[in-house]
Design an enzyme around this catalytic site. Structure first.
Site: not given
Length: 704
Positions: A601-602
């Site tokens: 996840h960013l």
């Protein structure tokens, strides 16, 4: 002389006298709404327990009639003075009602709380049906009483003075707690701490509002009283509030990533814990006195090496001589009882039956490392299932006395899914049983040496696990057992996939966003976007990859380059959306080198860092050191080298606090927050290059 529990003086006991006779008496406050089962809990324990218990109920304290709190206090003092354990059967739903009972605690009395936090609908249905209640709280009118009480409840905390708090959220939890107190013998003690807690500051339950809601309100689109708004408060305790029945719809639930919460508020499952049996004292008949000396000697030797990790000596039988010997000898050496203690129970069911979470357990194995025989070895292999047997074969096929082998436990093992155990350590001690092969014939010079080596190997193995596990904060829930995450396999040098159950939340949303419509802001073919539940700034989003096998940045390789670019583009779109709403924002897009939750996840995070959830050094440094890898740099590294560079998290997360603009140092988070709220210095030149900062041209926080 010392003070007795009723304030009088009594002669000081001789050292060890209480240990030989019995442990401290226990005062247990039952905390729960009417209908939660407090009286039934007491009666079931008292009927089957070997210990003397007294139930004190305010509804019957006055010769079978309702009495006063003062009468309950006096009765409790008398019973405790007589050496009896005491149940306080009152609702005790706020701190003020509990404070006088907690004062009994001290050197002579253990004060526990058992919180029966069952669904409100269940409590009310019981009240409506019951008749002849001793407090006359029954029938339909009682529902309003329960509603009022639950809306004002204040769950107990250790800071009030309790030594142990057990939270029961369903009937399974209640049964486990009943069994635990029933099984206590006069010499047994229970570990201190909070067990099974869900929401420390919850004021009312969702269920009661649904149960009491009027029919015409059930289809309302404008008023949604059943939704909860959760926010992480500064003291690391989750607040749960419910909008009023006439109020507007509350904020959507958000899924969280909160790496490295305050250690002061962590539950016991955040601390690496090894549960181990007494090696060679059962099947292999090693002298208990000599064995207990070696256990305490080795525990003392390893205490300084283990940091905050804990060791727990476990025995299945009550009145165990080896437990008693070890307790006494550990007390003589002043070993910290919070980091090393004894526990009575089945080592394969410590969490489900006793509320004690141990992420590592030891097995007193045979040299073939196979199931069979009896005792601990048979129990551990049976509980671990075929997955444990297969994993053991991958590590070793035999074991010499005095040695141990660490086995990472697959998530398919029942020990992992039910108990939260991530590793089993097989250890083989010396054999003094003449009916078994290779008996040492009472050669205790050789036997003691082997047993010392066995415990050293066991603790060294646990030390290797504790040092490589990244520990993150509590994620307790009714149906999910929390635990440690992301252990690193030192043998292979690769990241294992033994993610704890609570860490699966982001993975579940990424794979099935249609089931989480209230949480998801945007769902595309390759990514899902949602708010971070514990944001570290005014705007903090997560962009999740919707690909199997991408648990973290270490899994991203050249074949995932287009996905990384897509995640960057989606993150930029949302950053620009926020910039359009408020041009003063500045954003960074990046990844943590070692994440706290499964699924790549960013982070899309504004650089104001204005949030109550940002409260310690690790929070700050996880976003403002090289631990945070900018998305543009990750894309470049994967493109050129096939993988991203991961930074040393322990060193970076413990660095001093420095302003992310002017780089000035500050002693604590409040001082840092005060500074950054006024700091107008330009961002460091390195951040202003290569598109690492996302901002409007007119933003004065950066140089052009």
């Amino acid at each position: 002389m010392e003070m007795d529990i009723d304030g009088t003086c009594k002669p000081k006991e001789k050292e060890g006298e209480q240990e030989k006779g019995r442990g401290k008496p226990i005062l247990v406050l039952l905390v729960g709404a009417p209908g939660s089962g407090k009286s039934t809990f007491c009666e079931n324990v008292m009927r089957a327990s070997l210990c003397p218990w007294v139930r004190i109920c305010q509804d019957t304290i006055n010769n079978g009639k309702a009495g006063t709190k003062a009468q309950c206090l006096q009765s409790a003092a008398t019973s405790l003075k007589e050496g009896k354990n005491v149940f306080i059967d009152r609702c005790n739903l706020d701190k003020e009602q509990r404070v006088d009972f907690v004062k009994f605690g001290g050197p002579q009395v253990e004060v526990h709380a058992v919180v029966l936090d069952l669904p409100a609908k269940l409590c009310i249905s019981r009240i409506v049906k019951r008749t002849g209640h001793e407090g006359n709280l029954q029938g339909g009118k009682a529902a309003a009483v329960v509603n009022r009480m639950l809306q004002n409840k204040e769950l107990p905390k250790l800071s009030e003075g309790f030594s142990r708090i057990t939270f029961c959220l369903n009937e399974t939890d209640v049964q486990a707690a009943r069994s635990m107190y029933t099984a206590l013998s006069p010499l047994d003690t229970l570990p201190h701490g909070c067990f099974g807690q869900k929401n420390p500051n919850a004021k009312t339950q969702l269920g009661i509002l649904k149960f009491l809601k009027r029919p015409h309100e059930t289809n309302s689109q404008d008023s949604v009283p059943s939704r909860l708004t959760k926010e992480k408060c500064p003291c690391s305790e989750t607040k749960e509030t419910v909008s009023s029945l006439s109020g507007a719809a509350s904020q959507k639930i958000k899924v969280s990533e909160d790496p490295m919460a305050d250690s002061s508020s962590q539950h016991d499952y955040d601390v690496p814990t090894l549960a181990f049996p007494s090696i060679s004292t059962a099947d292999f008949q090693f002298n208990l006195g000599k064995a207990s000396d070696i256990i305490v000697e080795k525990v003392e030797e390893f205490m300084d090496k283990l940091g905050n990790a804990r060791l727990v000596l476990v025995d299945l039988t009550h009145g165990s001589k080896v437990l008693s010997l070890v307790r006494a000898k550990a007390a003589q050496k002043n070993i910290d009882s919070k980091r090393f203690f004894t526990f009575v129970g089945d080592i394969t069911r410590l969490y489900s039956d006793g509320g004690l979470h141990c992420n590592v357990i030891a097995n007193a194995a045979n040299w073939r490392l196979k199931p069979g025989g009896g005792g601990v070895n048979a129990a551990v292999f049976n509980a671990g299932g075929p997955a444990l047997e297969a994993a053991t074969k991958n590590q070793a096929i035999s074991l010499l006395p005095g040695n141990a082998v660490v086995v990472p436990l697959p998530s398919t093992s029942p020990l992992y899914s039910r108990e939260g155990v991530t590793h089993v350590i097989h250890v083989l001690g010396p054999n003094m049983n003449p009916e078994r092969p290779n008996c040492l014939n009472n050669d205790y010079i050789k036997g003691c040496k082997i047993l010392q080596n066995a415990y050293s190997s066991l603790f060294e193995g646990f030390l290797s696990i504790a040092k490589t596990q990244v520990k993150f904060p509590t994620r307790s829930s009714r149906n999910v057992l929390p635990g440690p995450s992301v252990p690193e396999d030192k043998i292979s040098g690769t990241m294992t996939k033994s993610w704890a159950p609570w860490v699966q939340s982001l993975y579940n949303i990424a794979m099935h966003p249609e089931k989480y419509k209230d949480e998801v802001l945007e769902a595309l073919d390759d990514v899902v976007v949602l708010n971070d539940m514990y944001p570290k700034a005014k705007r903090h989003l997560l962009v999740l990859a919707r690909f199997e096998g991408l648990d973290c940045l270490a899994d991203a390789h050249k074949e995932h380059l287009q996905l990384l670019v897509t995640m960057q583009e989606v993150g930029l779109k949302w950053a620009n959306k926020f910039l359009h709403e408020d041009a003063s924002f500045v954003f960074r897009l990046g990844y943590h080198s070692v994440p706290s939750m499964r699924q790549l996840h960013l982070h899309v995070i504004s650089q104001d860092f204005e949030s109550k959830c940002l409260k310690n050094k690790k929070h700050w440094n996880s976003f403002n050191t090289a631990f945070f890898r900018d998305s543009v740099d990750v894309i470049e590294e994967v493109s050129n080298h096939g993988k991203a560079t991961l930074q040393d998290n322990n060193r970076l997360l413990s660095m001093e606090l420095r302003c992310h603009r002017c780089r000035s140092a500050h002693p604590n988070i409040p001082r840092l927050k005060s500074h950054i709220s006024n700091c107008q210095a330009p961002f460091p030149a390195a951040l202003q290059k290569n598109g690492r900062l996302i901002l409007t041209q007119s933003n004065s926080g950066c140089d052009p």
